[in-house]
Design a protein around this motif. Structure first.
Motif, short mmCIF file in Angstrom:
data_model
loop_
_atom_site.label_atom_id
_atom_site.label_comp_id
_atom_site.label_asym_id
_atom_site.label_seq_id
_atom_site.Cartn_x
_atom_site.Cartn_y
_atom_site.Cartn_z
N GLU A 138 108.01 113.34 63.60
CA GLU A 138 108.46 112.01 62.84
C GLU A 138 109.23 112.05 61.28
OE1 GLU A 138 108.94 107.88 62.74
OE2 GLU A 138 108.87 109.26 64.27
N LEU A 139 108.65 112.77 60.58
CA LEU A 139 108.80 113.12 59.25
C LEU A 139 110.28 113.81 59.23
CD1 LEU A 139 108.23 112.15 56.34
CD2 LEU A 139 107.20 114.23 55.96
N ARG A 182 105.63 106.11 52.62
CA ARG A 182 105.71 104.89 53.66
C ARG A 182 104.60 104.87 54.71
NH1 ARG A 182 112.22 103.74 54.55
NH2 ARG A 182 112.82 103.46 52.08
N TYR A 183 103.75 105.79 54.76
CA TYR A 183 102.96 106.20 55.90
C TYR A 183 101.55 106.49 55.44
CZ TYR A 183 107.26 106.87 58.82
OH TYR A 183 108.38 107.08 59.50
N ALA A 241 113.14 113.31 48.56
CA ALA A 241 113.25 112.44 49.72
C ALA A 241 112.06 112.38 50.66
CB ALA A 241 114.68 112.87 50.34
N VAL A 242 111.68 113.55 50.90
CA VAL A 242 110.63 113.73 51.73
C VAL A 242 109.23 113.13 51.43
CG1 VAL A 242 108.94 115.26 52.79
CG2 VAL A 242 111.43 115.90 52.85
N VAL A 271 113.05 110.90 60.46
CA VAL A 271 113.37 109.73 59.31
C VAL A 271 113.92 110.30 58.48
CG1 VAL A 271 111.36 108.29 59.98
CG2 VAL A 271 111.07 109.91 58.21
N VAL A 272 113.79 111.59 57.82
CA VAL A 272 114.47 112.12 56.96
C VAL A 272 115.99 112.77 57.26
CG1 VAL A 272 114.45 114.13 55.11
CG2 VAL A 272 112.31 113.10 55.64
N LYS A 330 109.50 110.37 48.88
CA LYS A 330 109.65 109.07 49.29
C LYS A 330 109.55 108.56 50.48
CE LYS A 330 113.20 107.10 47.29
NZ LYS A 330 114.45 106.80 46.82
N LYS A 331 109.52 109.05 51.54
CA LYS A 331 109.44 108.88 53.04
C LYS A 331 107.77 108.76 53.22
CE LYS A 331 113.87 108.14 54.39
NZ LYS A 331 114.11 106.64 54.82
#
Length: 273
Positions: free
Chosen positions: A49-50, A40-41, A33-34, A53-54, A36-37
Motif C-alpha cells: 500500500e505504501l 497518515r496511517y 516523502a515516505v 501511495v508514494v 510523510k505518507k
C-alpha cells in the motif's frame, strides 16, 4: 573523503530515479516523502500500500523505510505493518510541548494585521473571561488598540469569547448555569447581558462557525474571530481575531473578508482527524 552507502537513502546504482527525472523522488526527498505518507496511517500500513501511495518502486520504498527504521523514525508492528517510530514521536511531542501555541500563531497574526491594517489577537477562554496570549498591531501609522498580552475581557462581550463559549454552552439552561448569580457586565449599550440573548447569539455563532463582536465590548470597535487548532486536531485551543475600528473597517467588511482570513489561517484554522 567519506563514502556514502546506498542504504542511507541516497541513490544507488540501478535505482532508477535521478535528478533529471523531474517529479520522480530521489535521495532524501524520497525518504521524507515516505515519512510523510507513513504519518497518515496511525494504525500502520503495508509495504504494498505504501508503495502505491508514494508511487515509487517497491525496492526504493523498502530502502527508504530501512533508513527511517535505523533512525528510529519508523518501525514495524507485530503484523509487519509500518508505523511511525517512537523516536519520531518523542521528537515531535517534545518540540510541540516546548513551542507555545502563540509562537506558532504569530506569523498568522502578522499576516492578518498587514492585510486589514488592524490589530490581530490570539486569545483563550478562562472561566468567564478571555485572556490575550498574543497581539500584533497594524503597521506603523495606524491607530492601535489598548489591549495587552495577558489582558482580560469578559467572554460574553467579545467575539473570541462567544466563539469559544458556543462550543460549551448548547442550551439556555447551560448558559444560565454559566452565568450563575453574578450578572453579566454591560460594557457598552450593545452588550448581551441576559441568558436568552446570549444563548441566541451562541446558537448563531455555532451555525456560522465564527464569532462577531459588533461594538459589544468597546464602543467603536468591531471584531471577528475564528477558531484555531494548534494543539489539538479537534478542539480549538483558542481563537484568532481581527479587532477593527468601526469607522474604518465596519463589521460587514470583516465578514466579507472571511474567506481571506480562513486562507491566512490555513491548516491552523481547520479541525482534522
Amino acid at each position: 573523503m567519506e563514502h556514502t552507502q546506498p542504504h542511507d537513502g541516497s541513490t544507488a546504482p540501478g535505482d532508477g530515479p535521478t535528478a533529471a527525472d523531474g517529479n520522480r523522488l530521489v535521495g532524501s526527498d524520497r525518504v521524507l516523502a515516505v515519512l510523510k505518507k507513513l504519518a497518515r496511517y496511525p494504525d500502520g500500513v503495508g509495504l504494498e500500500e505504501l508503495t502505491r501511495v508514494v508511487a515509487s518502486p517497491k525496492p526504493t520504498v523498502h530502502r527508504a523505510l530501512g533508513a527511517l527504521r535505523r533512525a528510529g523514525l519508523a518501525d514495524q508492528d507485530a503484523h509487519g505493518r509500518y508505523v511511525l517510530g517512537d523516536e519520531f514521536l518523542r521528537m515531535a511531542f517534545a518540540h510541540h510541548e516546548a513551542r507555545p501555541e502563540q509562537v506558532r500563531l504569530r506569523p498568522v497574526l502578522e499576516a492578518l494585521a498587514r492585510r486589514f491594517g488592524e490589530t490581530a489577537h490570539y486569545a483563550v477562554l478562562d472561566g468567564r473571561e478571555v485572556v490575550y496570549r498574543a497581539k500584533v498591531d497594524p503597521p506603523t501609522g495606524a491607530v492601535r488598540l489598548t489591549s495587552t498580552i495577558g489582558g482580560r475581557n469578559p467572554a460574553h462581550t467579545t467575539a473570541v469569547g462567544k466563539l469559544l463559549l458556543a462550543r460549551r454552552l448548547a442550551t439556555v439552561a447551560e448558559v444560565e448555569a454559566w452565568i450563575g448569580d453574578v450578572p453579566l457586565e454591560r460594557r457598552t449599550a450593545r452588550s448581551l447581558c441576559t441568558a436568552a440573548a446570549l444563548h441566541d447569539d451562541l446558537t448563531a455563532t455555532r451555525a456560522r462557525g465564527y464569532g462577531v463582536d459588533d461594538q459589544e465590548n468597546e464602543t467603536g470597535v468591531n471584531c471577528l474571530a475564528l477558531p484555531v487548532y494548534p494543539t489539538s486536531p479537534t478542539i480549538p485551543a483558542g481563537a484568532v481575531s481581527v479587532s477593527a475600528l468601526a469607522y474604518r473597517t465596519p463589521s460587514a467588511a470583516l465578514v466579507d473578508a472571511l474567506d481571506e482570513m480562513r486562507a491566512l489561517l490555513g491548516g491552523l484554522g481547520e479541525p482534522h482527524s
